[in-house]
Design a protein around this motif. Structure first.
Motif, mmCIF file in Angstrom:
data_model
loop_
_atom_site.group_PDB
_atom_site.id
_atom_site.type_symbol
_atom_site.label_atom_id
_atom_site.label_comp_id
_atom_site.label_asym_id
_atom_site.label_seq_id
_atom_site.Cartn_x
_atom_site.Cartn_y
_atom_site.Cartn_z
ATOM 1 N N GLU A 237 0.844 -1.194 0.000
ATOM 2 C CA GLU A 237 0.000 0.000 0.000
ATOM 3 C C GLU A 237 0.881 1.247 0.000
ATOM 4 O O GLU A 237 1.977 1.252 0.551
ATOM 5 N N LEU A 238 0.368 2.305 -0.610
ATOM 6 C CA LEU A 238 1.064 3.584 -0.622
ATOM 7 C C LEU A 238 0.355 4.534 0.333
ATOM 8 O O LEU A 238 -0.863 4.714 0.251
ATOM 9 N N LYS A 239 1.102 5.129 1.229
ATOM 10 C CA LYS A 239 0.526 6.080 2.178
ATOM 11 C C LYS A 239 0.497 7.489 1.608
ATOM 12 O O LYS A 239 -0.373 8.291 1.944
ATOM 13 N N GLU A 240 1.455 7.789 0.714
ATOM 14 C CA GLU A 240 1.521 9.121 0.130
ATOM 15 C C GLU A 240 2.110 9.041 -1.269
ATOM 16 O O GLU A 240 3.029 8.262 -1.524
ATOM 17 N N ILE A 241 1.593 9.848 -2.171
ATOM 18 C CA ILE A 241 2.016 9.843 -3.563
ATOM 19 C C ILE A 241 1.770 11.243 -4.118
ATOM 20 O O ILE A 241 0.864 11.949 -3.657
ATOM 21 N N THR A 242 2.570 11.672 -5.085
ATOM 22 C CA THR A 242 2.374 13.013 -5.636
ATOM 23 C C THR A 242 1.375 12.988 -6.787
ATOM 24 O O THR A 242 1.100 11.945 -7.376
ATOM 25 N N TYR A 243 0.866 14.168 -7.119
ATOM 26 C CA TYR A 243 -0.058 14.290 -8.249
ATOM 27 C C TYR A 243 0.577 13.767 -9.536
ATOM 28 O O TYR A 243 -0.062 13.076 -10.332
ATOM 29 N N ARG A 244 1.850 14.141 -9.750
ATOM 30 C CA ARG A 244 2.505 13.727 -10.996
ATOM 31 C C ARG A 244 2.641 12.215 -11.059
ATOM 32 O O ARG A 244 2.435 11.605 -12.123
ATOM 33 N N GLU A 245 2.984 11.599 -9.938
ATOM 34 C CA GLU A 245 3.086 10.139 -9.909
ATOM 35 C C GLU A 245 1.727 9.495 -10.161
ATOM 36 O O GLU A 245 1.607 8.530 -10.931
ATOM 37 N N ALA A 282 -9.422 3.041 8.123
ATOM 38 C CA ALA A 282 -8.117 2.873 7.478
ATOM 39 C C ALA A 282 -7.596 4.241 7.020
ATOM 40 O O ALA A 282 -8.351 5.095 6.572
ATOM 41 N N GLU A 283 -6.295 4.417 7.119
ATOM 42 C CA GLU A 283 -5.675 5.711 6.831
ATOM 43 C C GLU A 283 -5.832 6.142 5.378
ATOM 44 O O GLU A 283 -5.964 7.320 5.066
ATOM 45 N N GLY A 284 -5.791 5.197 4.467
ATOM 46 C CA GLY A 284 -5.916 5.511 3.056
ATOM 47 C C GLY A 284 -4.619 6.045 2.470
ATOM 48 O O GLY A 284 -3.549 5.973 3.070
ATOM 49 N N THR A 285 -4.720 6.584 1.253
ATOM 50 C CA THR A 285 -3.566 7.149 0.550
ATOM 51 C C THR A 285 -3.786 8.641 0.320
ATOM 52 O O THR A 285 -4.860 9.053 -0.125
ATOM 53 N N ARG A 286 -2.773 9.430 0.611
ATOM 54 C CA ARG A 286 -2.863 10.875 0.419
ATOM 55 C C ARG A 286 -2.096 11.264 -0.843
ATOM 56 O O ARG A 286 -0.944 10.844 -1.045
ATOM 57 N N ILE A 287 -2.715 12.072 -1.702
ATOM 58 C CA ILE A 287 -2.093 12.550 -2.933
ATOM 59 C C ILE A 287 -1.785 14.028 -2.740
ATOM 60 O O ILE A 287 -2.676 14.826 -2.446
ATOM 61 N N VAL A 288 -0.506 14.397 -2.911
ATOM 62 C CA VAL A 288 -0.037 15.741 -2.560
ATOM 63 C C VAL A 288 0.862 16.306 -3.661
ATOM 64 O O VAL A 288 1.268 15.597 -4.584
ATOM 65 N N LEU A 289 1.186 17.597 -3.540
ATOM 66 C CA LEU A 289 2.084 18.231 -4.509
ATOM 67 C C LEU A 289 3.504 17.692 -4.377
ATOM 68 O O LEU A 289 4.163 17.382 -5.358
ATOM 69 N N LYS A 290 3.996 17.613 -3.128
ATOM 70 C CA LYS A 290 5.347 17.134 -2.875
ATOM 71 C C LYS A 290 5.337 16.161 -1.703
ATOM 72 O O LYS A 290 4.502 16.276 -0.814
ATOM 73 N N ARG A 291 6.263 15.214 -1.731
ATOM 74 C CA ARG A 291 6.385 14.266 -0.630
ATOM 75 C C ARG A 291 7.859 14.030 -0.333
ATOM 76 O O ARG A 291 8.729 14.301 -1.178
ATOM 77 N N GLU A 292 8.127 13.535 0.843
ATOM 78 C CA GLU A 292 9.489 13.133 1.181
ATOM 79 C C GLU A 292 9.797 11.814 0.493
ATOM 80 O O GLU A 292 9.044 10.843 0.614
ATOM 81 N N LEU A 293 10.928 11.759 -0.208
ATOM 82 C CA LEU A 293 11.242 10.568 -1.004
ATOM 83 C C LEU A 293 11.739 9.409 -0.136
ATOM 84 O O LEU A 293 11.470 8.252 -0.442
ATOM 85 N N THR A 451 11.650 -7.884 1.834
ATOM 86 C CA THR A 451 12.232 -7.529 3.134
ATOM 87 C C THR A 451 12.093 -6.043 3.436
ATOM 88 O O THR A 451 12.312 -5.615 4.566
ATOM 89 N N GLU A 452 11.700 -5.264 2.406
ATOM 90 C CA GLU A 452 11.622 -3.808 2.585
ATOM 91 C C GLU A 452 10.380 -3.430 3.365
ATOM 92 O O GLU A 452 9.327 -4.053 3.231
ATOM 93 N N LYS A 453 10.476 -2.409 4.188
ATOM 94 C CA LYS A 453 9.326 -1.952 4.980
ATOM 95 C C LYS A 453 8.342 -1.197 4.103
ATOM 96 O O LYS A 453 8.685 -0.711 3.033
ATOM 97 N N ALA A 454 7.112 -1.085 4.599
ATOM 98 C CA ALA A 454 6.080 -0.368 3.853
ATOM 99 C C ALA A 454 6.465 1.090 3.672
ATOM 100 O O ALA A 454 7.195 1.674 4.474
ATOM 101 N N ILE A 455 5.962 1.700 2.594
ATOM 102 C CA ILE A 455 6.285 3.089 2.259
ATOM 103 C C ILE A 455 5.375 4.007 3.060
ATOM 104 O O ILE A 455 4.161 3.846 3.069
ATOM 105 N N HIS A 456 5.964 4.969 3.719
ATOM 106 C CA HIS A 456 5.197 5.969 4.480
ATOM 107 C C HIS A 456 5.550 7.358 3.997
ATOM 108 O O HIS A 456 6.591 7.576 3.416
#
Length: 456
Positions: A237-245, A282-293, A451-456
């Motif tokens: 699951e993605l917690k945050e993603i940009t508009y362009r993505e 559930a927290e859902g996914t937030r779509i924003v202008l910028k996110r921390e990579l 093995t990678e942790k979920a994306i936040h």
């Protein structure tokens, strides 16, 4: 103020209506509510919109299919009855359908738009009645009253800039405002629908017009996933993603959003949150202008089928002034839009959606290219799939393309095309349709190791 939109599965039955009402009333900032037409209640069920299209087609063929009309009315009657609403509502809905048929029966395109839009329109009236029955202040607001003024092309409405000023006036209204999605009104007074999936577009337009603090889009999934669950088992699951993505992924086959839906909120910088009607906690996914990579180069992988490649070869093509312009003019003359144009010094490929080369267009295009451009060779490669690897972090990372090439090799996929835009937000690979599922799974394993942790 928040704008909240509910998709077809969220308003498919009386039970779903109850969930929707609880969600709306749980947050006083949820003032503007956009609803779709009732969707599928179970596997094998029909969406109301599909029934309305079937009804329109029967009228265009000379006879109203009363059995289909009955199915449409039964969908609303079931909801109205189980919610113990006034039974006169179903007569209002029936009367409106008959009125639209009478008004537009001689115009196929306008009839189709009018009947398709009635799914959302009638559902908004029923939702308003339900909220009122619970003792809350609510109003049905038609798109005309809301100020959703659009262009006049049937089935392809585009919002006009001046509409946003009219929509902003809704901030002065009291109570909950229930607005049907999917359509607007032209200056000519016609009902005009947005492209399919257009209720998302309505929600985005209303959010932008009201300058909402957030646009919440409720559907039947907990969040946006980094890859389609239909292709990869239990994707991240993605917690945050940009508009362009999100735009890149939506274009490439992600079904969460219509690929035009985010433009109005993107321009205003309004965040979007995707949530699940059945699990609102559930927290859902937030779509924003910028996110921390946070070191994550790739955030999602999407794919889509039904492409073809028009491959053209001509010796010294690169020295021939105007070759590309004349080639694209031929496509424009035939009303064909292209997706990508990878090229070399003596060759050029035009990637198209296959459905555009119908009704004799393929033969005409090939003939004109041969005669007008005097090419050495031309052929069409069919049954191609496009895979998009997307991530804002790609432009700052080394080896992203190499990892993709290795994964595609492991999937035994023959790469037909590679394309990367100047923004470096995405890479696109063309492969045979038959290998696309293997390719997507290998790419997922490469970029999202277990093995990678979920994306936040």
């Amino acid at each position: 103020m928040k704008v909240v939109k509910f998709g077809g599965s969220s308003v498919a039955s009386a039970e779903q209506y109850k969930k929707v009402a609880e969600i709306i009333l749980a947050d006083k900032e949820r003032k503007a509510v956009i609803v779709s037409a009732p969707g599928k209640r179970f596997d094998g069920d029909q969406k109301t919109t599909d029934l309305l299209i079937e009804l329109a087609e029967s009228i265009n063929n000379g006879k109203t299919d009363q059995a289909v009309m009955a199915k449409v009315l039964d969908r609303y009657n079931e909801i109205i009855s189980e919610l113990h609403l006034d039974s006169s509502l179903i007569q209002t809905i029936k009367g409106r359908l008959e009125e639209l048929i009478s008004l537009y029966k001689e115009d196929e395109e306008r009839l189709l738009d009018a009947l398709k839009s009635s799914g959302e329109d009638n559902n908004a009236k029923v939702m308003t009645a339900y909220l009122l029955s619970l003792g809350h202040q609510a109003s049905y607001i038609s798109p005309k009253e809301a100020g959703v003024i659009v262009t006049d092309e049937p089935g392809n409405a585009q919002i006009l800039p001046e509409a946003y000023e009219r929509i902003a006036e809704l901030r002065n209204r009291e109570g909950i405002l229930v607005i049907p999605g999917f359509f607007g009104y032209s200056y000519q007074g016609n009902i005009v629908t947005f492209p399919r999936g257009g209720s998302d577009i309505t929600g985005s337009i209303i959010a932008a017009g009201l300058n909402a603090v957030e646009y919440e889009n409720f559907t039947d999934v907990d969040s946006v996933y980094c890859v389609s669950p239909k292709m990869v088992k239990n994707p991240r699951e993605l917690k945050e993603i940009t508009y362009r993505e999100m735009r890149e992924l939506a274009y490439s086959g992600f079904s969460v959003f219509h690929d035009e839906a985010l433009q109005p909120v993107f321009q205003k910088g309004i965040p979007v949150r995707v949530k699940n009607t059945n699990r609102p906690e559930a927290e859902g996914t937030r779509i924003v202008l910028k996110r921390e990579l946070k070191g994550q180069t790739v955030i999602g992988i999407a794919s889509d089928n039904d492409f073809c490649s028009l491959n053209i070869t001509k010796y010294l093509m690169n020295r021939e002034l105007g070759f590309g312009r004349r080639l694209l003019t031929i496509l424009e003359d035939e009303g064909i839009s292209y997706e990508h144009t990878p090229s070399g010094i003596d060759n050029m490929s035009i990637i198209l959606r296959s459905h555009q080369l119908v009704n004799g267009k393929e033969e005409r295009v090939l003939q004109r290219i041969k005669e007008e451009l005097d090419v050495d060779d031309i052929n069409i490669e069919r049954k191609l799939a496009m895979i998009m690897v997307v991530g804002e972090g790609m432009k700052e990372a080394v080896g992203v393309a190499a990892k993709a090439a290795q994964a595609l090799a492991e999937s035994r996929s023959n790469i037909k095309m590679i394309n990367q835009g100047s923004s470096e937000v995405s890479m696109m690979f063309g492969v045979d349709e038959e290998s696309v599922t293997r390719a997507v799974n290998c790419l997922y394993n490469a970029y999202f190791p277990s093995t990678e942790k979920a994306i936040h």
